[in-house]
Motif scaffolding. Structure first.
Motif, mmCIF file in Angstrom:
data_model
loop_
_atom_site.group_PDB
_atom_site.id
_atom_site.type_symbol
_atom_site.label_atom_id
_atom_site.label_comp_id
_atom_site.label_asym_id
_atom_site.label_seq_id
_atom_site.Cartn_x
_atom_site.Cartn_y
_atom_site.Cartn_z
ATOM 1 N N LEU A 152 -78.295 -12.808 -2.849
ATOM 2 C CA LEU A 152 -77.601 -11.795 -2.053
ATOM 3 C C LEU A 152 -77.210 -10.602 -2.912
ATOM 4 O O LEU A 152 -76.086 -10.106 -2.872
ATOM 5 C CB LEU A 152 -76.382 -12.406 -1.360
ATOM 6 C CG LEU A 152 -76.699 -13.452 -0.289
ATOM 7 C CD1 LEU A 152 -75.422 -14.001 0.326
ATOM 8 C CD2 LEU A 152 -77.612 -12.871 0.799
ATOM 9 N N GLY A 153 -78.184 -10.136 -3.721
ATOM 10 C CA GLY A 153 -78.087 -8.791 -4.254
ATOM 11 C C GLY A 153 -78.305 -7.834 -3.099
ATOM 12 O O GLY A 153 -78.357 -8.231 -1.926
ATOM 13 N N GLY A 182 -77.317 -17.057 3.955
ATOM 14 C CA GLY A 182 -77.579 -16.447 2.663
ATOM 15 C C GLY A 182 -77.004 -17.300 1.555
ATOM 16 O O GLY A 182 -75.850 -17.750 1.646
ATOM 17 N N LEU A 183 -77.805 -17.541 0.508
ATOM 18 C CA LEU A 183 -77.395 -18.364 -0.626
ATOM 19 C C LEU A 183 -77.325 -17.497 -1.876
ATOM 20 O O LEU A 183 -78.325 -16.872 -2.256
ATOM 21 C CB LEU A 183 -78.390 -19.517 -0.840
ATOM 22 C CG LEU A 183 -78.691 -20.400 0.378
ATOM 23 C CD1 LEU A 183 -79.736 -21.446 0.022
ATOM 24 C CD2 LEU A 183 -77.422 -21.057 0.898
ATOM 25 N N GLU A 184 -76.182 -17.463 -2.512
ATOM 26 C CA GLU A 184 -75.973 -16.639 -3.704
ATOM 27 C C GLU A 184 -75.446 -17.512 -4.829
ATOM 28 O O GLU A 184 -74.471 -18.247 -4.661
ATOM 29 C CB GLU A 184 -74.987 -15.509 -3.389
ATOM 30 C CG GLU A 184 -74.454 -14.749 -4.593
ATOM 31 C CD GLU A 184 -75.550 -14.140 -5.450
ATOM 32 O OE1 GLU A 184 -75.451 -14.279 -6.683
ATOM 33 O OE2 GLU A 184 -76.504 -13.546 -4.899
ATOM 34 N N VAL A 187 -72.856 -17.507 4.995
ATOM 35 C CA VAL A 187 -72.983 -17.111 3.594
ATOM 36 C C VAL A 187 -72.410 -18.213 2.725
ATOM 37 O O VAL A 187 -71.300 -18.700 2.972
ATOM 38 C CB VAL A 187 -72.242 -15.785 3.318
ATOM 39 C CG1 VAL A 187 -72.282 -15.445 1.828
ATOM 40 C CG2 VAL A 187 -72.851 -14.655 4.132
ATOM 41 N N ARG A 188 -73.167 -18.610 1.692
ATOM 42 C CA ARG A 188 -72.688 -19.588 0.721
ATOM 43 C C ARG A 188 -72.807 -18.988 -0.672
ATOM 44 O O ARG A 188 -73.901 -18.621 -1.113
ATOM 45 C CB ARG A 188 -73.498 -20.884 0.803
ATOM 46 C CG ARG A 188 -73.296 -21.672 2.103
ATOM 47 C CD ARG A 188 -74.134 -22.923 2.098
ATOM 48 N NE ARG A 188 -73.769 -23.788 0.979
ATOM 49 C CZ ARG A 188 -74.574 -24.724 0.472
ATOM 50 N NH1 ARG A 188 -75.798 -24.891 0.963
ATOM 51 N NH2 ARG A 188 -74.165 -25.468 -0.540
ATOM 52 N N GLU A 189 -71.685 -18.854 -1.348
ATOM 53 C CA GLU A 189 -71.666 -18.351 -2.721
ATOM 54 C C GLU A 189 -71.571 -19.523 -3.693
ATOM 55 O O GLU A 189 -71.141 -20.622 -3.335
ATOM 56 C CB GLU A 189 -70.487 -17.407 -2.910
ATOM 57 C CG GLU A 189 -70.549 -16.162 -2.039
ATOM 58 C CD GLU A 189 -69.322 -15.283 -2.182
ATOM 59 O OE1 GLU A 189 -69.341 -14.366 -3.014
ATOM 60 O OE2 GLU A 189 -68.341 -15.537 -1.455
ATOM 61 N N GLY A 190 -71.974 -19.278 -4.929
ATOM 62 C CA GLY A 190 -71.921 -20.314 -5.945
ATOM 63 C C GLY A 190 -72.941 -21.416 -5.728
ATOM 64 O O GLY A 190 -72.723 -22.553 -6.150
ATOM 65 N N VAL A 191 -74.065 -21.088 -5.097
ATOM 66 C CA VAL A 191 -75.117 -22.071 -4.805
ATOM 67 C C VAL A 191 -76.385 -21.669 -5.549
ATOM 68 O O VAL A 191 -76.926 -20.587 -5.319
ATOM 69 C CB VAL A 191 -75.403 -22.157 -3.291
ATOM 70 C CG1 VAL A 191 -76.555 -23.120 -3.024
ATOM 71 C CG2 VAL A 191 -74.160 -22.591 -2.542
ATOM 72 N N THR A 192 -76.854 -22.527 -6.439
ATOM 73 C CA THR A 192 -78.058 -22.241 -7.220
ATOM 74 C C THR A 192 -79.242 -23.013 -6.654
ATOM 75 O O THR A 192 -79.196 -24.237 -6.540
ATOM 76 C CB THR A 192 -77.862 -22.624 -8.694
ATOM 77 O OG1 THR A 192 -76.771 -21.876 -9.228
ATOM 78 C CG2 THR A 192 -79.115 -22.332 -9.508
ATOM 79 N N ILE A 230 -87.115 -14.898 -0.436
ATOM 80 C CA ILE A 230 -86.761 -14.987 -1.852
ATOM 81 C C ILE A 230 -86.416 -13.586 -2.335
ATOM 82 O O ILE A 230 -87.290 -12.723 -2.453
ATOM 83 C CB ILE A 230 -87.898 -15.583 -2.689
ATOM 84 C CG1 ILE A 230 -88.314 -16.947 -2.145
ATOM 85 C CG2 ILE A 230 -87.485 -15.687 -4.147
ATOM 86 C CD1 ILE A 230 -87.223 -17.985 -2.182
ATOM 87 N N ALA A 231 -85.138 -13.349 -2.576
ATOM 88 C CA ALA A 231 -84.662 -12.038 -3.006
ATOM 89 C C ALA A 231 -83.831 -12.201 -4.271
ATOM 90 O O ALA A 231 -82.718 -11.686 -4.370
ATOM 91 C CB ALA A 231 -83.844 -11.390 -1.893
ATOM 92 N N THR A 232 -84.402 -12.910 -5.233
ATOM 93 C CA THR A 232 -83.660 -13.254 -6.445
ATOM 94 C C THR A 232 -83.848 -12.246 -7.563
ATOM 95 O O THR A 232 -83.548 -12.529 -8.716
ATOM 96 C CB THR A 232 -84.073 -14.654 -6.930
ATOM 97 O OG1 THR A 232 -85.499 -14.719 -7.015
ATOM 98 C CG2 THR A 232 -83.593 -15.712 -5.972
ATOM 99 N N GLY A 233 -84.349 -11.042 -7.214
ATOM 100 C CA GLY A 233 -84.456 -9.997 -8.216
ATOM 101 C C GLY A 233 -85.333 -10.397 -9.375
ATOM 102 O O GLY A 233 -86.475 -10.826 -9.189
ATOM 103 N N HIS A 234 -84.800 -10.293 -10.604
ATOM 104 C CA HIS A 234 -85.621 -10.614 -11.771
ATOM 105 C C HIS A 234 -85.853 -12.110 -11.908
ATOM 106 O O HIS A 234 -86.564 -12.534 -12.813
ATOM 107 C CB HIS A 234 -84.991 -10.044 -13.050
ATOM 108 C CG HIS A 234 -83.597 -10.501 -13.308
ATOM 109 N ND1 HIS A 234 -83.299 -11.757 -13.760
ATOM 110 C CD2 HIS A 234 -82.417 -9.868 -13.172
ATOM 111 C CE1 HIS A 234 -81.989 -11.882 -13.910
ATOM 112 N NE2 HIS A 234 -81.436 -10.743 -13.561
ATOM 113 N N GLY A 235 -85.326 -12.922 -10.975
ATOM 114 C CA GLY A 235 -85.626 -14.342 -10.964
ATOM 115 C C GLY A 235 -86.661 -14.707 -9.913
ATOM 116 O O GLY A 235 -86.708 -15.850 -9.452
ATOM 117 N N ALA A 236 -87.497 -13.771 -9.486
ATOM 118 C CA ALA A 236 -88.466 -14.024 -8.422
ATOM 119 C C ALA A 236 -89.499 -15.072 -8.808
ATOM 120 O O ALA A 236 -90.233 -15.562 -7.955
ATOM 121 C CB ALA A 236 -89.178 -12.734 -8.029
#
Length: 366
Positions: free
Chosen positions: A14-15, A34-36, A160-165, A192-198
């Motif tokens: 969730l960038g 959304g998982l962040e 929305v769920r934060e702190g979820v890897t 998949i919207a993990t930025g530089h972790g795509a």
């Protein structure tokens, strides 16, 4: 083991791009979560550095211009006022191809050096230089923008769920299974919207992770560097750099456009910047900005993803039609985010994108 309820679509990351996708999906009536891995609005990766330039005049073609017009409409309607409508500048020699490319008739105004200096007194332009004003441009507050998108997505019905890897992706009975450190989430589709972790998606190739360094310099007269009289922009003459107003009332932000080292994994990156980073170029930049120090007050580094064409990926994975991949936008993606979110929602719902601006960039694999 924790298992989420059944949803039509899960957004991983969730960038700003993931947040915009979550909002567009929720507004389209798609049940979504959304998982962040961290906290929404964190200052890492593509959202680092506090502020972002917004433009409506770009040299990449009419499809991108239309997306930017739509994004501006959505940014200005977002609660929390993340968008400051102060315009955006491109400065440089009159005959510079990069300057001419963004001087779009009917969309921008070209001012000579003397006229520009009178309007924006902090800039010290050479006699052969011009300023291209994009009046539809402005400044985005990165954290406020991302948090605002997620807040609107919640109001539209998204979870929305934060702190979820998320540590892996699989399939079960035709659905996508996201394996997390505390269980799993099952959905019909995944973004998949993990930025530089795509690289979380097997087979995604062509996205490089590179360091980005931002510098803040003190100014003698902060009022001269306020957004209304010092809009964000780029100077195309060497040393090429982007500049941002003194939103903190004390410093301007400068991004020196130079090649940066590749980062092979987030664990390789350290946010501290080596001593002397600004030594070779800060003096030249300070000579163009009246009252800016040539010694940095602060230096920070981040990691961003790049494709070879510098055009971001917005596409269905060819090996997994239930997966939409976002990535490789470098520093260009933030301003497009709300419109990109709508493209993602179209892909999830119909399997088709309403714009050819980004989709062709995805490399085959998997």
């Amino acid at each position: 083991m924790r298992r989420a309820g059944s949803v039509e679509c899960a957004v991983v990351g969730l960038g700003v791009l993931g947040a915009a996708s979550l909002l567009a999906l929720a507004r389209a009536g798609v049940s979504c979560v959304g998982l962040e891995s961290g906290r929404v609005g964190h200052p890492d990766g593509g959202s680092g550095g506090g502020t972002r330039i917004f433009r409506t005049a770009v040299a990449t073609g009419p499809d991108h211009v239309r997306l930017l017009d739509r994004s501006r409409e959505l940014w200005t309607g977002l609660p929390g006022a993340p968008f400051t409508a102060c315009g955006a500048l491109t400065l440089g020699p009159r005959d510079d191809p990069r300057v001419r490319a963004v001087a779009l008739p009917g969309r921008t105004t070209v001012l000579d050096a003397a006229t520009a200096a009178a309007r924006w007194p902090a800039h010290l332009l050479g006699a052969d230089e011009v300023a291209v004003l994009d009046p539809g441009g402005g400044l985005l507050d990165a954290g406020t923008a991302t948090r605002g998108l997620v807040a609107e997505a919640r109001r539209a019905g998204a979870a929305v769920r934060e702190g979820v890897t998320v540590v892996g992706i699989g399939r079960r009975r035709g659905r996508v299974v996201l394996h997390t450190v505390d269980g799993e989430t099952v959905a019909d589709h995944v973004v998949i919207a993990t930025g530089h972790g795509a690289g979380l998606v097997p087979g995604v190739t062509g996205i490089e992770q590179r360091r980005v360094v931002l510098s803040w310099f003190g100014v003698r007269d902060p009022a001269r560097f306020a957004p209304a009289v010092f809009p964000p922009g780029i100077h195309t003459a060497a040393p090429v750099h982007t500049f941002f107003p003194a939103v903190d009332g004390a410093t301007v932000k400068i991004n020196h456009q130079q090649p940066q080292p590749r980062v092979h994994s987030p664990a390789d990156h350290h946010p501290l910047v080596e001593a002397g980073y600004t030594r070779d170029w800060a003096g030249a930049v300070a000579a163009r900005l009246a009252g800016m120090s040539d010694r940095p007050a602060r230096l920070e580094s981040y990691v961003e993803g790049y494709t070879p064409t510098r055009r971001g990926i917005v596409a269905l994975a060819p090996w997994e039609p239930r997966t939409v991949v976002l990535g490789g936008f470098s520093g260009q993606g933030f301003k497009y985010a709300p419109a990109v979110g709508e493209l993602v929602a179209d892909l999830v719902r119909t399997g088709r994108s309403g714009s050819p601006a980004f989709a062709p960039a995805l490399a085959a694999g998997g």
